[in-house]
Design an enzyme around this catalytic site. Sequence first.
Site, PDB file in Angstrom:
ATOM      1  CG  HIS B  58      59.934  19.474  41.215  1.00  0.00           C
ATOM      2  ND1 HIS B  58      59.419  20.529  40.502  1.00  0.00           N
ATOM      3  CD2 HIS B  58      59.017  19.191  42.169  1.00  0.00           C
ATOM      4  CE1 HIS B  58      58.226  20.855  40.996  1.00  0.00           C
ATOM      5  NE2 HIS B  58      57.960  20.055  42.010  1.00  0.00           N
ATOM      6  NE  ARG B  62      53.847  14.032  49.293  1.00  0.00           N
ATOM      7  CZ  ARG B  62      53.379  14.951  48.447  1.00  0.00           C
ATOM      8  NH1 ARG B  62      53.525  16.232  48.720  1.00  0.00           N
ATOM      9  NH2 ARG B  62      52.781  14.599  47.334  1.00  0.00           N
ATOM     10  CG  ASN B  92      54.588  20.678  49.002  1.00  0.00           C
ATOM     11  OD1 ASN B  92      55.687  20.129  49.037  1.00  0.00           O
ATOM     12  ND2 ASN B  92      53.613  20.253  48.225  1.00  0.00           N
ATOM     13  CG  ASP B 150      56.193  22.601  43.604  1.00  0.00           C
ATOM     14  OD1 ASP B 150      55.957  22.972  42.452  1.00  0.00           O
ATOM     15  OD2 ASP B 150      56.104  21.426  43.985  1.00  0.00           O
ATOM     16  CG  HIS B 230      55.965  21.074  37.276  1.00  0.00           C
ATOM     17  ND1 HIS B 230      55.375  22.296  37.068  1.00  0.00           N
ATOM     18  CD2 HIS B 230      55.870  20.826  38.608  1.00  0.00           C
ATOM     19  CE1 HIS B 230      54.935  22.759  38.235  1.00  0.00           C
ATOM     20  NE2 HIS B 230      55.226  21.883  39.181  1.00  0.00           N
ATOM     21  CG  ASN B 276      48.663  21.295  39.143  1.00  0.00           C
ATOM     22  OD1 ASN B 276      48.758  21.681  37.992  1.00  0.00           O
ATOM     23  ND2 ASN B 276      48.308  22.086  40.132  1.00  0.00           N
ATOM     24  CG  ASP B 303      55.961  17.492  40.674  1.00  0.00           C
ATOM     25  OD1 ASP B 303      56.142  17.563  41.916  1.00  0.00           O
ATOM     26  OD2 ASP B 303      54.985  17.996  40.103  1.00  0.00           O
ATOM     27  CG  PHE B 321      46.545  17.903  41.473  1.00  0.00           C
ATOM     28  CD1 PHE B 321      46.161  17.694  40.162  1.00  0.00           C
ATOM     29  CD2 PHE B 321      45.842  18.823  42.234  1.00  0.00           C
ATOM     30  CE1 PHE B 321      45.087  18.391  39.608  1.00  0.00           C
ATOM     31  CE2 PHE B 321      44.774  19.526  41.695  1.00  0.00           C
ATOM     32  CZ  PHE B 321      44.389  19.305  40.377  1.00  0.00           C
ATOM     33  N   GLY B 322      49.327  14.412  41.810  1.00  0.00           N
ATOM     34  CA  GLY B 322      50.708  13.954  41.978  1.00  0.00           C
ATOM     35  C   GLY B 322      50.892  12.488  41.696  1.00  0.00           C
TER      36      GLY B 322
END
Lengths: 312, 422
Positions: B58, B62, B92, B150, B230, B276, B303, B321-322
């Site tokens: 996971h 980018r 994503n 995701d 997660h 998240n 993640d 988030f992240g």
Amino acid sequence: MYKHKDLMELKELTADEINFLLDTAVPMKEVISRPIKKVPTLRGRTVVNLFYENSTRTRSSFEVAAKYLSADCINISSAASSVAKGESLYDTARTLQSLGADVIVVRHPMSGAPHLLAQVVKAAVINAGDGTHEHPTQTLLDLFTVREHRGEIAGLTVTIVGDILHSRVARSGIWGFTKLGAEVRVCGPPTLMPPGLAQTGARVFYRLEEALVGADVVMMLRIQKERQQQGLFPGLREYSRLFGLNRERLALAKPDALVLHPGPLNRGVEIAHDIADGPAAVIEEQVTNGVAVRMALLYLLTGGGAHSEADY
Amino acid sequence: MKLIIKGGRLVDPASGRDEMTDVYVQDGIICTRFVPDKSTEIVDAAGKLVAPGFIDMHVHLREPGYEAKETIATGTAAAARGGYTGVACMPNTNPVADNRFIIEFIRKRAAEEGRVSVYPIGAITRGSRGEELAELGDMRDAGAVAFSDDGRPVSDAGLMRRAMQYCKMLGAPVISHCEDQTLAAGGVMHEGYNSTILGLKGIPASAEEVMVARDIILAAETGCPLHIAHISTAGSVALVREAKKRGYPVTAEATPQHFTLTDRAVARYNTAAKVNPPLRGEEDVQAVREGLADGTIDVIATDHAPHTFDEKNVEFDLAPFGLVGLETAVGLVWTELVHTGILTPLQVVAKLSQHPARILGLDRGSLAEGSAADITIIDPVFTQTVDPEQFAGKGKNTPFAGRTLQGLPVITLRSGLCIYAA
């Protein structure tokens, strides 16, 4: 003594620090009762009001407080500034720092924005209300007002009613009144009540009648129409029936109970007009005291208190 | 090309072996003992653990679209430094990896610039909009190893059911980021005492649990392998435990942040701790640790979600988030789970290597003879303080800066070639 660089929240202050702020506001109130309301204390100092949210009373209260102390005061509202061009808070902060601001008073719709600002600038930062976090100067003026009437906060029962979930006034109120020894009750519908309040020391009520019994202070919060649109409660009519303060309900509180409201009022919704204009309400006093408390803060955060009282 | 890893402790859960033994590699493949000659390279692994290469199932690389945050080159460099030999990347990107061309692009870039193996995950729905199925079969044929929306969970239960029916045919797992958007609605941290005093909008535990329950029921009904991404709440752990007891095809992963940090890390509006699912309460952290210990949680994944300095240096509500995880995960696993006795080295290596390989259907995660020589060597006593400036990845957004970790990867080998050495 007040040793912090900024005023971010009441949660981080001790009872002694809060009392010291309130004590410092007493002579300030005397200043604003004079026919010529001006002392030279902050001459040559610059206070910036940085408002990212609309506000009448808080912004003008800070402005007047700064002017009574002879500070130069600049008002910046987000709509008429580089913020509208997409400037980040970080860059705005650096700009204000470079302009030589001594104090930055910030109102922001997002919780924690003043913390971000305070980390960037050397100037003292005063939180004038951030999101649903805290509104420390509102509670200071509430404490000041109640203290003027009752002499002491300790031992009082304070009931805060309304949209606790979204209220920064409620959060600051819980910390401020609890730290000074009052019992704080909060009351509102469960959909407007945040979790974990018991850990703050506040007691949660869902029936206004129960929350009011024996109360010394009743603080009514503004209910926003917008929350109904979000589906958080069924409607203003029912809200008013369940949580509105009227004469019958106020009779459950102590006979000399004070009614506070941070404004602006929704007359006929959270508060009946005969209460708002009645003898128990101290809403206008709150406004006057707000100026005194903010003068005290501006004075202390610019290094006052290290000087003798003769300075003002 | 010959290599001997000498004097180490082999930890290979696929064969159940945990013993002192040398590992022999020839031409990138694990092989039987041979007599070294002059050209044989010797890696001294005395005092170290020798494990099948770790696979992070996971991550967010980018690329394409958000190269300021991370690229396939920098993300895989971070992975190698973190002890990983392979990563599965979430779709994503921009454009979303919802068709064969993006999957092919990622694989091509990974072949050109990737330090570790890259296993693309395809989107379940077109644009991850949750409206219509993407071309899952076409993506599978192009090399997608699993499917997930995701970050933008499929809200429509009927659509999710069809996705699972379809993925069952493909034999590919569906990875579910479980979050009911109507319950999470605009939240930025865990809902509880800390969100109340910070005045930040909370994401209740139920936002995750409602969808975990839904997706477990759909997995049971369709027979499609479901992997819960997660997992963060005690309730979710209990649901997965029950699903496994009933024999449903369900697996789950947990991240280091969710077995290490609570929502207290958000104090003072630290946007590095905005993630998240959000950092939860103390009981949730305990439940995740228990789930890892009793096997309810199969996988440890990061993640890894890099963002730029400017993106995180804003009001808490505005920050994305992240957090980045590739370069701190193994150290956190050893510090928080192994040295504390919660998991044995065999158990953690299974969760870092064997299990993700099995779930994704990869020919990895084992050091049996004939396997690819993807190897992670851990020094269990090596101690270092996390310094984001030393990261190989672009993102420095970690809440673990300044934390001292013990037990870190010191050598990472991919097909017998060194891709990282401390």
